[in-house]
Design an enzyme around this catalytic site. Structure first.
Site, short mmCIF file in Angstrom:
data_model
loop_
_atom_site.label_atom_id
_atom_site.label_comp_id
_atom_site.label_asym_id
_atom_site.label_seq_id
_atom_site.Cartn_x
_atom_site.Cartn_y
_atom_site.Cartn_z
N LYS A 105 97.01 -0.23 34.72
CA LYS A 105 96.98 -1.16 35.85
C LYS A 105 96.42 -0.40 37.04
CE LYS A 105 98.58 -5.39 36.69
NZ LYS A 105 98.90 -6.34 35.61
N1 GLU Z 1 96.49 -9.00 35.02
C1 GLU Z 1 96.80 -9.71 33.83
C2 GLU Z 1 98.15 -9.26 33.29
O1 GLU Z 1 98.99 -8.80 34.03
C3 GLU Z 1 95.68 -9.67 32.80
C4 GLU Z 1 95.26 -8.32 32.36
C5 GLU Z 1 93.99 -8.30 31.52
O2 GLU Z 1 93.43 -9.35 31.24
O3 GLU Z 1 93.57 -7.19 31.18
O4 GLU Z 1 98.45 -9.41 32.13
#
Ligand code: GLU
Length: 419
Positions: A105
């Site tokens: 993240k």
């Molecule tokens: N931000 C989204 C999540 O928390 C999607 C992450 C992604 O598609 O890589 O799952």
């Protein structure tokens, strides 16, 4: 009462599952740590000609199942602890969903609503440049998260490609997912998190003889996840009776039309001022009588203060980490059933995986195909969680962790620890 940090909350959840399933103690050591933590400070020339420094993060938690994967968040609450937690949740989420990714993240500590569109673009591009080869199509693949969107993904893609030799650019379009459809994105990605949440809720409703037709619910957060979930619940006959966002809360026992509300939020950037519902305070919103609640905003919203107020039977977590340790305990005591974040909001990353596959194979799938595959994948994860919860006689969050941790454990056991 001392408050745990968000990453400490992840570790409490992790320890509970690891104890119950008797996770291998050596693997437990590895998974309770992140792998890489990248912090970049970078300058951006603002519209007034002055330079402003920004801080951006990318935390890579684990990649034993595949490339690091996870969104980028633009929000003033972004810091290393939060990003660590969000990265770990991605590791569990992708493992549970059965897609070949690890967890990561990132984000920038910024108030994006205070930037002009040109400033937002320069901040995004300069952040991408600062990350450099810490991201890559087979290494670490960002995506949208809070306050980031397909346009921002297109800027990341474009900036990343500028840093590559021209003959390699077409091979790298899958460096980021959640792109606009015109720039290699997948149809169905934009609504995917909300769609996945609705698929999970439908599966749960079917198993529990729960009628969605006429069921009432409240939502916290009306961004991508909240608004899509509500819009997709409308044809199923569920009735939205309360909404809260950063600008306040509104209720209407007769129902709030999700499409109308989404159009309002699109125009105004907040729910405040919407005339077809009554403004109420935070406590009243949490105490709204309804069948279910979809938290789809920030972490740590269901806590020792707010969980006692809840008058719902089910919570479906659209946000990542909306419930802290006290919140979980209180909901368990009250008999509120929780469909946890790593299951309920996995639709986004599942369709990100489909986008990545389409890019790698130069394919273009239609919406029916994307939705059918999403349904199969997320309902598969739902069934594993349900069955493990029964087998271990535990709550669904712990069960979701057990499914994910078993897969990670098996992989480590086969591969061993280098050297
Ligand atoms: N931000 C989204 C999540 O928390 C999607 C992450 C992604 O598609 O890589 O799952």
């Amino acid at each position: 009462m001392s408050r745990l940090s968000v990453f400490e909350t992840v570790l409490v959840q992790f320890d509970k599952a690891a104890d119950l399933m008797e996770l291998d103690p050596e693997i437990r050591k590895i998974l309770s740590h992140t792998t890489n933590e990248i912090v970049v400070n970078f300058p951006v020339v603002m519209d007034n000609g002055c330079v402003r420094m920004f801080t951006g993060y990318r935390v890579q938690h684990n990649n034993v199942l595949g490339p690091y994967k996870g969104g980028l968040r633009f929000h003033p609450q972004v810091d290393l602890d939060e990003v660590r937690a969000l990265a770990a949740w991605m590791t569990w989420k992708t493992a549970l969903a059965g897609i070949p990714y690890g967890g990561a993240k990132g984000g920038i500590d910024v108030r994006p609503w205070e930037l002009s569109p040109r400033e937002l673009e320069r901040v995004t591009r300069r952040f991408t440049f600062a990350l450099g080869s810490n991201i890559g199509p087979e290494y670490d693949i960002p995506a949208p998260d809070m306050n980031t969107n397909p346009q921002i993904m297109a800027w990341i893609l474009d900036t990343y490609l500028q840093m590559m030799p021209p003959m390699e650019r077409n091979r790298a379009v899958h460096v980021v997912t959640g792109k606009p459809v015109e720039s290699g994105g997948s149809v169905g990605r934009n609504k995917a998190t909300g769609q996945g949440l609705v698929f999970v809720l439908e599966a749960w409703a079917k198993d529990h003889g729960f009628e969605l037709q006429g069921a009432t619910y409240i939502i916290q957060g009306f961004g991508n996840v909240g608004s899509w979930a509500a819009r997709l619940l409308k044809p199923l006959g569920a009735i939205l009776v309360g909404v809260e966002d950063h600008s306040g809360a509104l209720v209407n026992p007769e129902g709030i039309d999700p499409d109308d509300m989404a159009a309002w939020v699109e125009r105004e950037g907040r729910i405040q001022g919407y005339a077809k519902a009554e403004p109420v305070d935070h406590e009243t919103f949490f105490g709204t009588q309804a069948d279910f609640f979809i938290p789809a905003a920030l972490e740590e919203q269901i806590t020792a203060e707010t969980a006692p107020l809840l008058k719902v039977g089910v919570v479906i977590e659209g946000a990542n980490g909306p419930t802290d340790v006290d919140g979980d305990r209180i909901m368990l005591e009250k008999g509120i059933h929780v469909l946890p974040d790593v299951l309920a909001n996995a639709g986004g990353v599942i369709v990100s995986y489909f986008e990545w596959l389409q890019n790698k194979r130069s394919e273009f799938w239609d919406l029916d195909e994307v939705d059918a595959r999403l349904h199969r994948q997320i309902v598969g994860a739902y069934c594993s969680v349900r069955d493990i919860a029964k087998e271990y006689q535990t709550d669904w969050r712990t069960a979701a962790y057990i499914v994910a941790l078993r897969r990670l454990e098996q992989t480590y056991k086969k591969r061993g620890i280098f050297p």
